[in-house]
Design a protein around this motif. Sequence first.
Motif, PDB file in Angstrom:
ATOM      1  N   LEU A 191      50.209  38.013  48.252  1.00  0.00           N
ATOM      2  CA  LEU A 191      49.123  38.879  49.002  1.00  0.00           C
ATOM      3  C   LEU A 191      47.827  38.951  48.464  1.00  0.00           C
ATOM      4  CD1 LEU A 191      51.600  41.750  50.232  1.00  0.00           C
ATOM      5  CD2 LEU A 191      51.147  39.562  51.224  1.00  0.00           C
ATOM      6  N   GLY A 192      47.591  38.816  47.078  1.00  0.00           N
ATOM      7  CA  GLY A 192      46.344  38.741  46.732  1.00  0.00           C
ATOM      8  C   GLY A 192      46.248  40.206  46.067  1.00  0.00           C
ATOM      9  N   PRO A 193      44.793  40.559  45.370  1.00  0.00           N
ATOM     10  CA  PRO A 193      44.492  41.363  44.492  1.00  0.00           C
ATOM     11  C   PRO A 193      44.562  42.615  45.331  1.00  0.00           C
ATOM     12  CG  PRO A 193      42.275  40.259  45.099  1.00  0.00           C
ATOM     13  CD  PRO A 193      43.639  39.422  45.480  1.00  0.00           C
ATOM     14  N   LEU A 232      50.121  50.381  47.662  1.00  0.00           N
ATOM     15  CA  LEU A 232      48.946  49.554  47.208  1.00  0.00           C
ATOM     16  C   LEU A 232      48.276  48.878  48.409  1.00  0.00           C
ATOM     17  CD1 LEU A 232      50.872  47.045  44.771  1.00  0.00           C
ATOM     18  CD2 LEU A 232      50.381  49.450  44.419  1.00  0.00           C
ATOM     19  N   VAL A 233      46.810  48.987  48.195  1.00  0.00           N
ATOM     20  CA  VAL A 233      45.883  48.831  49.334  1.00  0.00           C
ATOM     21  C   VAL A 233      45.437  47.169  48.703  1.00  0.00           C
ATOM     22  CG1 VAL A 233      43.952  48.919  50.692  1.00  0.00           C
ATOM     23  CG2 VAL A 233      45.420  51.013  50.153  1.00  0.00           C
ATOM     24  N   HIS A 234      45.593  46.122  49.480  1.00  0.00           N
ATOM     25  CA  HIS A 234      45.554  44.693  48.887  1.00  0.00           C
ATOM     26  C   HIS A 234      44.030  44.506  49.576  1.00  0.00           C
ATOM     27  CE1 HIS A 234      49.169  43.396  47.146  1.00  0.00           C
ATOM     28  NE2 HIS A 234      49.800  44.229  48.132  1.00  0.00           N
ATOM     29  N   ALA A 235      43.171  43.556  48.864  1.00  0.00           N
ATOM     30  CA  ALA A 235      41.628  43.297  49.395  1.00  0.00           C
ATOM     31  C   ALA A 235      42.036  42.653  50.745  1.00  0.00           C
ATOM     32  CB  ALA A 235      41.144  42.350  48.293  1.00  0.00           C
ATOM     33  N   SER A 236      43.000  41.926  51.120  1.00  0.00           N
ATOM     34  CA  SER A 236      43.379  41.302  52.373  1.00  0.00           C
ATOM     35  C   SER A 236      43.432  42.191  53.476  1.00  0.00           C
ATOM     36  CB  SER A 236      44.501  40.374  52.241  1.00  0.00           C
ATOM     37  OG  SER A 236      45.570  41.296  52.039  1.00  0.00           O
ATOM     38  N   GLY A 237      43.888  43.686  53.171  1.00  0.00           N
ATOM     39  CA  GLY A 237      44.039  44.704  54.076  1.00  0.00           C
ATOM     40  C   GLY A 237      45.503  44.772  54.108  1.00  0.00           C
ATOM     41  N   ALA A 322      44.531  37.613  33.291  1.00  0.00           N
ATOM     42  CA  ALA A 322      43.436  38.381  34.078  1.00  0.00           C
ATOM     43  C   ALA A 322      44.707  38.847  35.033  1.00  0.00           C
ATOM     44  CB  ALA A 322      42.559  37.251  34.741  1.00  0.00           C
ATOM     45  N   LEU A 323      45.554  38.242  35.566  1.00  0.00           N
ATOM     46  CA  LEU A 323      46.620  38.653  36.234  1.00  0.00           C
ATOM     47  C   LEU A 323      47.504  39.985  35.606  1.00  0.00           C
ATOM     48  CD1 LEU A 323      48.205  38.605  38.993  1.00  0.00           C
ATOM     49  CD2 LEU A 323      49.429  36.657  38.057  1.00  0.00           C
ATOM     50  N   ALA A 324      47.728  39.708  34.383  1.00  0.00           N
ATOM     51  CA  ALA A 324      48.401  40.608  33.911  1.00  0.00           C
ATOM     52  C   ALA A 324      47.737  41.935  33.619  1.00  0.00           C
ATOM     53  CB  ALA A 324      48.983  40.079  32.202  1.00  0.00           C
ATOM     54  N   TYR A 325      46.408  41.690  33.329  1.00  0.00           N
ATOM     55  CA  TYR A 325      45.518  42.986  33.130  1.00  0.00           C
ATOM     56  C   TYR A 325      45.223  43.675  34.692  1.00  0.00           C
ATOM     57  CZ  TYR A 325      41.351  45.898  32.510  1.00  0.00           C
ATOM     58  OH  TYR A 325      40.703  46.831  32.399  1.00  0.00           O
ATOM     59  N   HIS A 326      45.336  42.810  35.705  1.00  0.00           N
ATOM     60  CA  HIS A 326      45.285  43.752  37.240  1.00  0.00           C
ATOM     61  C   HIS A 326      46.305  44.233  37.368  1.00  0.00           C
ATOM     62  CE1 HIS A 326      43.461  44.097  40.989  1.00  0.00           C
ATOM     63  NE2 HIS A 326      44.731  43.409  41.527  1.00  0.00           N
ATOM     64  N   ALA A 327      47.605  43.582  37.002  1.00  0.00           N
ATOM     65  CA  ALA A 327      48.870  44.339  37.286  1.00  0.00           C
ATOM     66  C   ALA A 327      48.936  45.597  36.536  1.00  0.00           C
ATOM     67  CB  ALA A 327      50.234  43.352  37.146  1.00  0.00           C
ATOM     68  N   LEU A 328      48.467  45.477  35.088  1.00  0.00           N
ATOM     69  CA  LEU A 328      48.507  46.666  34.197  1.00  0.00           C
ATOM     70  C   LEU A 328      47.620  47.836  34.860  1.00  0.00           C
ATOM     71  CD1 LEU A 328      49.783  48.190  32.007  1.00  0.00           C
ATOM     72  CD2 LEU A 328      47.783  47.031  30.481  1.00  0.00           C
ATOM     73  N   GLU A 329      46.351  47.414  35.472  1.00  0.00           N
ATOM     74  CA  GLU A 329      45.486  48.634  35.919  1.00  0.00           C
ATOM     75  C   GLU A 329      46.140  49.375  37.166  1.00  0.00           C
ATOM     76  OE1 GLU A 329      41.150  49.385  37.552  1.00  0.00           O
ATOM     77  OE2 GLU A 329      41.625  47.383  37.094  1.00  0.00           O
ATOM     78  N   VAL A 330      46.752  48.358  38.159  1.00  0.00           N
ATOM     79  CA  VAL A 330      47.416  48.784  39.091  1.00  0.00           C
ATOM     80  C   VAL A 330      48.395  49.946  38.797  1.00  0.00           C
ATOM     81  CG1 VAL A 330      49.044  48.206  41.141  1.00  0.00           C
ATOM     82  CG2 VAL A 330      46.959  46.904  40.686  1.00  0.00           C
ATOM     83  N   MET A 331      49.345  49.384  37.857  1.00  0.00           N
ATOM     84  CA  MET A 331      50.314  50.616  37.658  1.00  0.00           C
ATOM     85  C   MET A 331      49.909  51.643  36.691  1.00  0.00           C
ATOM     86  SD  MET A 331      53.282  47.807  36.215  1.00  0.00           S
ATOM     87  CE  MET A 331      52.168  46.971  35.046  1.00  0.00           C
ATOM     88  N   ASP A 351      41.740  36.091  40.974  1.00  0.00           N
ATOM     89  CA  ASP A 351      41.711  35.098  42.150  1.00  0.00           C
ATOM     90  C   ASP A 351      43.417  35.131  42.315  1.00  0.00           C
ATOM     91  OD1 ASP A 351      39.281  34.757  42.262  1.00  0.00           O
ATOM     92  OD2 ASP A 351      39.346  32.937  40.804  1.00  0.00           O
ATOM     93  N   ARG A 352      43.830  35.089  43.417  1.00  0.00           N
ATOM     94  CA  ARG A 352      45.413  34.655  43.777  1.00  0.00           C
ATOM     95  C   ARG A 352      45.403  33.270  43.057  1.00  0.00           C
ATOM     96  NH1 ARG A 352      47.027  32.860  49.292  1.00  0.00           N
ATOM     97  NH2 ARG A 352      49.433  33.490  49.669  1.00  0.00           N
TER      98      ARG A 352
END
Length: 371
Positions: A191-193, A232-237, A322-331, A351-352
């Motif tokens: 679903l994207g970031p 989680l609120v995705h950038a896509s909405g 970059a994906l792993a960092y984003h997932a870690l920040e989300v958690m 980026d997706r």
Amino acid sequence: MGKPLNVGIIGCGAIIAQYLANFRRLDQVRLVAVADLDPARAQAVADDYDGVRALSVEGLLSAADVDLVLNLTIPAAHADVALKAIAAGKSVYGEKPLAATTEEARRVLDAAREAGVVVGCAPDTVLGTGIQTARKAIDDGLIGAPISASATMATPGHERWHPNPDFYYQPGGGPLLDMGPYYVTALVTLLGPVTSVLGAASHTRDERTIGSGARQGEKVPVTIDSHVTGVLVHASGALSTLFMSFDAVKSKSPNIEIHGERGSLVVPDPNHFDGDVELFPLGATDWETLPVSAGYVDSGRGFGIADLAATPRGKEPRAGGALAYHALEVMESLLESAHKGTSVAIHSTVDRPDRVELTVLADRADALQPK
């Protein structure tokens, strides 16, 4: 690209067996060395496989023939080992999470950028046919614009089967940081970031009892949240609901569901590489199982390293830092939100990752073989 990536493994615990099994099959990867704080464990691996030598951690980091360090240490040591490998000029691929905190993870990514090396990170389950077939279904518009998702993981706790479960109940562990990477990484891949989160958490018991092994009956203190839920609120909405628990007994609900304007998807367990993807289009009378249409066929742990090896220089790997960092920040932000009682913005984005086309990686003719 064009030649195998020479890999050295630091950490020879239970998970190494899955990597070894798959390295035997991958042309893109060649294991050359292993190391562990317990030299006997590293030597046991080297004794079993031709062409693999047991080294000290320092010796592996300085080995000229090691291109990438596979970091299979405990979460609390992920950043320290990664930084040492980067300082030695090695690329790094780690087990999840990327680090115990986003602060540590940022240091790893910054150091890698300055050194000109690559960072990859599990989970690479998202590269298998399960998640990737679901991704193609979304990309092909089979459910229309995605509206929402739900992701559920419920277990009464790893101490019931793990002989040394201490780290699951220390900072860097817990149901969210332990199992959440599979679910969050899958949701971002699909679903994207994520732009913001709202969380809640609870702490049910102050100690756990080890259920197997030499320490059976021993008590383990719990210093983390053992049940976490959030949005989680995705950038896509799209909005994703996450449920991660070491307190609940079992869930009958699907691991992940994705709902769109014109249909719904059941996505298989993101802790696995395959599984059926089911579609219920608007106006249908029953679910249909989609044919396998994307992802690495018959994949397993280590395929993320093969994918990294095939990634053009300068392009972020699909299972990348970059994906792993984003997932870690989300958690981490979900836990922060749970403690503050307010929504928390996510500052990173990613980026997706590109979809994996349906791919069979040929078995190696010169595979890593037992002696």
